[in-house]
Design a protein around this motif. Structure first.
Motif, PDB file in Angstrom:
ATOM      1  N   SER A 164       2.983   5.002   2.114  1.00  0.00           N
ATOM      2  CA  SER A 164       1.673   4.816   1.882  1.00  0.00           C
ATOM      3  C   SER A 164       1.159   5.630   0.966  1.00  0.00           C
ATOM      4  O   SER A 164      -0.004   5.308   0.047  1.00  0.00           O
ATOM      5  CB  SER A 164       0.750   4.604   2.793  1.00  0.00           C
ATOM      6  OG  SER A 164       0.596   5.698   3.795  1.00  0.00           O
ATOM      7  N   ARG A 165       1.613   6.969   0.937  1.00  0.00           N
ATOM      8  CA  ARG A 165       0.996   7.981   0.000  1.00  0.00           C
ATOM      9  C   ARG A 165       1.951   9.240  -0.177  1.00  0.00           C
ATOM     10  O   ARG A 165       3.104   9.095   0.453  1.00  0.00           O
ATOM     11  CB  ARG A 165      -0.187   8.660   0.643  1.00  0.00           C
ATOM     12  CG  ARG A 165       0.043   9.259   2.029  1.00  0.00           C
ATOM     13  CD  ARG A 165      -1.425   9.574   2.591  1.00  0.00           C
ATOM     14  NE  ARG A 165      -1.098  10.409   3.864  1.00  0.00           N
ATOM     15  CZ  ARG A 165      -0.814  11.635   3.993  1.00  0.00           C
ATOM     16  NH1 ARG A 165      -0.867  12.362   3.172  1.00  0.00           N
ATOM     17  NH2 ARG A 165      -0.806  11.998   5.425  1.00  0.00           N
ATOM     18  N   GLY A 166       1.624  10.130  -0.916  1.00  0.00           N
ATOM     19  CA  GLY A 166       2.316  11.270  -1.180  1.00  0.00           C
ATOM     20  C   GLY A 166       3.806  11.286  -1.471  1.00  0.00           C
ATOM     21  O   GLY A 166       4.169  10.300  -2.442  1.00  0.00           O
ATOM     22  N   LEU A 192       5.544   7.937  -1.098  1.00  0.00           N
ATOM     23  CA  LEU A 192       5.066   6.896  -2.287  1.00  0.00           C
ATOM     24  C   LEU A 192       5.637   7.257  -3.538  1.00  0.00           C
ATOM     25  O   LEU A 192       6.166   6.183  -4.440  1.00  0.00           O
ATOM     26  CB  LEU A 192       3.537   6.725  -2.402  1.00  0.00           C
ATOM     27  CG  LEU A 192       2.944   5.856  -3.416  1.00  0.00           C
ATOM     28  CD1 LEU A 192       3.386   4.307  -3.123  1.00  0.00           C
ATOM     29  CD2 LEU A 192       1.258   6.072  -3.524  1.00  0.00           C
ATOM     30  N   LYS A 218      -3.112   0.258   4.228  1.00  0.00           N
ATOM     31  CA  LYS A 218      -3.375   1.367   3.376  1.00  0.00           C
ATOM     32  C   LYS A 218      -1.860   1.277   2.596  1.00  0.00           C
ATOM     33  O   LYS A 218      -1.727   1.440   1.310  1.00  0.00           O
ATOM     34  CB  LYS A 218      -3.423   2.539   3.821  1.00  0.00           C
ATOM     35  CG  LYS A 218      -3.438   3.894   2.821  1.00  0.00           C
ATOM     36  CD  LYS A 218      -3.742   5.137   3.355  1.00  0.00           C
ATOM     37  CE  LYS A 218      -4.048   6.379   2.542  1.00  0.00           C
ATOM     38  NZ  LYS A 218      -3.925   7.545   2.822  1.00  0.00           N
ATOM     39  N   SER A 236      -1.249   0.478  -1.546  1.00  0.00           N
ATOM     40  CA  SER A 236      -0.082   1.161  -2.450  1.00  0.00           C
ATOM     41  C   SER A 236       1.085   0.406  -2.909  1.00  0.00           C
ATOM     42  O   SER A 236       1.421   0.396  -4.393  1.00  0.00           O
ATOM     43  CB  SER A 236       0.451   2.634  -1.838  1.00  0.00           C
ATOM     44  OG  SER A 236      -0.505   3.255  -1.052  1.00  0.00           O
ATOM     45  N   ASP A 293      -5.319  14.299  -1.410  1.00  0.00           N
ATOM     46  CA  ASP A 293      -4.888  13.695  -0.320  1.00  0.00           C
ATOM     47  C   ASP A 293      -3.589  14.368   0.354  1.00  0.00           C
ATOM     48  O   ASP A 293      -3.148  13.876   1.408  1.00  0.00           O
ATOM     49  CB  ASP A 293      -4.792  12.092  -0.528  1.00  0.00           C
ATOM     50  CG  ASP A 293      -4.636  11.214   0.858  1.00  0.00           C
ATOM     51  OD1 ASP A 293      -5.160  11.566   1.705  1.00  0.00           O
ATOM     52  OD2 ASP A 293      -3.749  10.130   0.599  1.00  0.00           O
ATOM     53  N   ASN A 294      -3.157  15.257  -0.283  1.00  0.00           N
ATOM     54  CA  ASN A 294      -1.843  16.122  -0.092  1.00  0.00           C
ATOM     55  C   ASN A 294      -2.187  16.806   1.090  1.00  0.00           C
ATOM     56  O   ASN A 294      -2.847  17.484   1.304  1.00  0.00           O
ATOM     57  CB  ASN A 294      -1.357  16.677  -1.304  1.00  0.00           C
ATOM     58  CG  ASN A 294      -0.201  17.448  -1.070  1.00  0.00           C
ATOM     59  OD1 ASN A 294       0.002  18.536  -1.025  1.00  0.00           O
ATOM     60  ND2 ASN A 294       0.973  16.941  -1.101  1.00  0.00           N
TER      61      ASN A 294
END
Length: 305
Positions: A54-56, A59, A81, A85, A234-235
């Motif tokens: 979803s992130r980082g 993703l 979330k 993404s 957001d890391n």
């Protein structure tokens, strides 16, 4: 005599020009071949399952594998979330779908892979990423944080491998990549990350053992040991530094600069750099590489081996 000398000069210039054009053409052909080889990693249409997508870093890996033509299953705990993404990657042309899963639940992982087999086919590539355990010093770390970290770092990947490996064995081909940390090679010193320092090596022990058992089936298992990856606000790296700055009454910008100054390259890594290395490890080009920890940290680790 002057005319004769001028003719010789013209002929030499013509020959030099022809050589230059031939050399340019040669390098154009070489570059074209290199580019063609670099683009084709041999993983187009492979079913790739990416956790923590979803992130980082997760993703970034999902995005890169999507660009390489994989049929990507992006997995995360938060479905809302994750879908946001994934939608962006779909808009860019990636063949990607979102599925939610709790990696600390054996039943949830079993349900996930049953869904993958039914809707996409047998998994061929698995990238295991869970964001890491809690950031704590030894005095602050609780028993629950150690146990939760073990569940995410070791047991979660154990359950994932048990689900995916039988399909890979039947196919005679498979790739496991875990997104780990340089703490698997050298303990963190600047930041209070005792649980990372304990559990990252434990996860490496599992990956190394699996690489030996799976190698006869054409399955590789490797780990990317990332250093300071600066993926924005957001890391997790920036969150940790921000928390330290607040606790110590320091300026975030000053503390961030001091942390990055410890990296010989003078900067943090980019998530897309992790994605590129991961794509290589998933490729046919890395078929003979297994059981390895590949450090991606800008030269920060000081050990020789």
């Amino acid at each position: 005599m002057q005319a004769l000398g001028g003719d010789r000069a013209q002929r030499r210039a013509l020959r030099a020009n022809q050589v230059d054009r031939s050399t340019q053409l040669f390098y154009q052909i070489v570059i074209k071949k290199v580019k063609e080889k670099a683009v084709d990693l041999g993983i187009k249409d492979k079913v790739a399952v990416v956790f923590g997508a979803s992130r980082g870093l997760g993703l970034a890996v999902a995005e890169r594998l999507g660009l390489e033509g994989c049929r990507v299953i992006a997995v995360a705990r938060s479905a809302e979330k994750l879908e946001q993404s994934v939608e962006r990657l779909r808009a860019a042309g990636a063949d990607i779908r979102a599925m939610s899963c709790d990696i600390t639940s054996k039943a949830s992982i079993a349900s996930l892979f049953a869904n993958i087999r039914e809707t996409a086919g047998s998994p061929e590539i698995v990238v295991y990423n869970n964001g890491g355990p809690a950031d704590s010093s030894f005095d602050e770390a609780t028993d629950e944080e150690f146990l939760d970290g073990y569940m995410g770092q070791v047991m979660g990947f154990t359950w994932v491998a048990r689900e995916a490996a039988p399909d890979m064995k039947r196919q005679g081909w498979g790739r496991f990549v875990t997104l780990g940390s340089r703490a698997g090679k050298e303990p963190h010193r600047e930041m209070p990350l005792i649980i990372h320092n304990v559990l990252r090596p434990a996860a490496l022990g599992l990956s190394k053992s699996l690489s030996i058992e799976f190698a006869p089936f054409g399955i590789t298992v490797n780990t990317i040991g990332s250093g300071l990856i600066d993926g924005g606000e957001d890391n997790s790296f920036r969150k940790t530094v921000r928390g330290q700055a607040q606790a110590q009454g320091l300026s975030f910008d000053d503390l961030l600069a001091s942390r990055l100054a410890t990296v010989p390259m003078g900067r943090g890594g980019r998530p897309d750099e992790v994605g590129s290395l991961c794509a290589y490890l998933c490729s046919d080009n890395a078929a003979f590489m297994t059981g390895q920890l590949l450090i991606l940290d800008g030269g920060k680790v000081r050990t020789l081996y």
